[in-house]
Design a protein around this motif. Structure first.
Motif, short mmCIF file in Angstrom:
data_model
loop_
_atom_site.label_atom_id
_atom_site.label_comp_id
_atom_site.label_asym_id
_atom_site.label_seq_id
_atom_site.Cartn_x
_atom_site.Cartn_y
_atom_site.Cartn_z
N ARG A 1 6.50 11.66 5.56
CA ARG A 1 5.46 10.94 5.41
C ARG A 1 4.77 9.96 6.83
O ARG A 1 6.06 9.26 7.10
CB ARG A 1 5.41 10.32 4.09
N GLU A 2 3.81 9.77 7.11
CA GLU A 2 3.46 9.13 8.08
C GLU A 2 1.89 8.43 7.81
O GLU A 2 1.11 9.22 7.33
CB GLU A 2 3.33 9.79 9.36
N ARG B 1 9.83 3.39 7.76
CA ARG B 1 10.30 2.34 8.89
C ARG B 1 8.99 2.23 9.47
O ARG B 1 8.00 3.13 9.55
CB ARG B 1 11.30 3.41 9.80
N SER B 2 8.76 1.13 10.35
CA SER B 2 7.50 0.69 11.07
C SER B 2 7.88 0.54 12.66
O SER B 2 9.08 0.20 12.90
CB SER B 2 7.12 -0.49 10.37
N ALA B 3 6.68 0.77 13.32
CA ALA B 3 6.96 0.46 14.71
C ALA B 3 5.45 0.50 15.09
O ALA B 3 4.44 1.12 14.39
CB ALA B 3 7.47 1.90 15.24
N VAL B 4 5.41 -0.16 16.14
CA VAL B 4 4.03 -0.51 16.95
C VAL B 4 3.80 0.41 17.99
O VAL B 4 4.90 0.54 18.75
CB VAL B 4 3.45 -2.05 17.44
N VAL B 5 3.03 1.36 18.29
CA VAL B 5 2.79 2.44 18.90
C VAL B 5 1.63 2.48 19.53
O VAL B 5 0.64 1.90 19.21
CB VAL B 5 3.15 3.77 18.34
N ASN B 6 1.45 3.14 20.77
CA ASN B 6 0.40 3.18 21.78
C ASN B 6 -0.44 4.59 21.24
O ASN B 6 0.21 5.70 21.48
CB ASN B 6 0.54 3.21 23.02
N VAL B 7 -1.64 4.29 20.75
CA VAL B 7 -2.39 5.71 20.35
C VAL B 7 -3.74 5.64 21.13
O VAL B 7 -4.64 4.57 20.79
CB VAL B 7 -2.71 5.67 18.75
N SER C 1 -0.07 0.39 14.22
CA SER C 1 1.16 0.13 13.36
C SER C 1 1.50 1.64 12.61
O SER C 1 0.59 2.07 11.94
CB SER C 1 1.00 -0.88 12.42
N ARG C 2 2.50 2.10 12.90
CA ARG C 2 3.00 3.41 12.24
C ARG C 2 3.91 3.23 11.34
O ARG C 2 5.13 2.70 11.57
CB ARG C 2 3.25 4.40 13.44
N TYR C 3 4.11 3.94 10.16
CA TYR C 3 5.23 3.88 9.18
C TYR C 3 5.42 5.08 8.91
O TYR C 3 4.48 6.12 8.69
CB TYR C 3 4.63 3.06 7.90
N THR C 4 6.63 5.59 9.08
CA THR C 4 7.19 6.92 8.88
C THR C 4 8.20 6.80 7.63
O THR C 4 9.10 6.04 7.77
CB THR C 4 7.42 7.55 10.11
N GLY C 5 8.66 7.92 7.27
CA GLY C 5 9.55 7.92 6.18
C GLY C 5 9.75 9.38 5.54
O GLY C 5 8.70 10.25 5.85
N THR C 6 10.81 9.69 4.90
CA THR C 6 11.05 10.92 4.15
C THR C 6 11.06 10.84 2.78
O THR C 6 11.79 9.97 2.35
CB THR C 6 12.45 11.44 4.88
N CYS C 7 10.18 11.48 2.14
CA CYS C 7 10.10 11.60 0.73
C CYS C 7 11.12 11.69 0.22
O CYS C 7 12.09 12.96 0.39
CB CYS C 7 8.93 12.60 0.27
N ALA C 8 11.71 10.91 -0.78
CA ALA C 8 12.93 10.99 -1.68
C ALA C 8 13.02 12.20 -2.59
O ALA C 8 14.03 12.63 -2.87
CB ALA C 8 13.37 9.62 -2.21
N PHE D 1 0.87 -1.13 -0.05
CA PHE D 1 -0.14 0.20 -0.07
C PHE D 1 0.60 1.21 0.08
O PHE D 1 0.77 2.21 -0.67
CB PHE D 1 -0.83 -0.06 1.27
N LEU D 2 1.88 1.48 0.91
CA LEU D 2 2.80 2.35 1.03
C LEU D 2 3.39 2.61 -0.42
O LEU D 2 3.77 3.80 -0.86
CB LEU D 2 3.67 2.31 2.17
N ARG D 3 3.78 1.67 -0.82
CA ARG D 3 4.82 1.86 -2.13
C ARG D 3 3.89 2.29 -3.42
O ARG D 3 4.58 3.03 -4.00
CB ARG D 3 5.24 0.28 -2.59
N LEU D 4 2.48 2.14 -3.37
CA LEU D 4 1.80 2.91 -4.12
C LEU D 4 1.08 4.11 -3.86
O LEU D 4 0.68 4.71 -4.95
CB LEU D 4 0.58 1.85 -4.29
#
Length: 184
Positions: free
Chosen positions: A59-60, A34-40, A46-53, A17-20
């Protein structure tokens, strides 16, 4: 809040999904998440964060976790359990299956062991994506219902050739890919 988040049934599904997803800043789809399981709000997500190339914007994305975590198989590809995806519609799944299948060489005779493994994995991915499309076909129905196509891209795939979403045709493609895997 977590109940309103879409369900990512597996890490593999979330990463596809993220790749698209294009960046809202520049439209690039290149981002190392990068992924992490976080408490919300008391719930694990599951949270995915990264910096747009392309433009450097952060992006989150956050997703609900499934009730039961699916352990990836050793030589199989599995995007989720029995329920249809909440992240990708059947048109996108079939498009992705087509993309994978096009990458598989007709013959693996000239490939080394690593190349043969890569070809098998790519074909297994195409097969798994067809399985995902079939999850959208209701019991007793001959095809994926028109209402299942929720994205612009998925609807475009459907509108180009709606007969590709007939149960019999999808099962024939699935069986063909499975037979190729078992023969190879």
């Amino acid at each position: 809040m977590p109940q309103t988040l879409p369900l990512a049934r597996t890490n593999l599904e979330a990463r596809l999904f993220l790749r698209l997803q294009p960046c809202h800043g520049c439209g690039s789809t290149t981002c190392d998440f990068r992924s992490a399981v976080v408490n919300v709000a008391g719930d694990l997500v599951s949270r995915y964060t990264g910096t747009c190339a392309g433009c450097g914007v952060l992006r989150e994305y956050e997703f609900r976790l499934p009730e039961q975590v699916l352990v990836p198989g050793v030589d199989t590809v599995r995007f989720g359990s029995d329920e249809p995806s909440e992240l990708l519609d059947p048109g996108v799944w079939l498009w992705y299956s087509d993309q994978c299948a096009r990458q598989v060489p007709e013959s693996t005779d000239g490939l080394d062991e690593r190349g043969r493994r890569a070809a098998r994995h790519t074909l297994a991915t195409a097969l798994a994506a067809v399985h995902e499309v079939l999850k959208f076909v209701p019991d007793g129905s001959p095809s994926v219902p028109d209402s299942a196509f929720a994205s612009v891209d998925g609807r475009a795939v459907y509108q180009r050739e709606p007969a590709r979403f007939d149960r019999d045709r999808l099962e024939a493609v699935r069986d063909h890919y499975a037979n190729l895997l078992s023969a190879g």
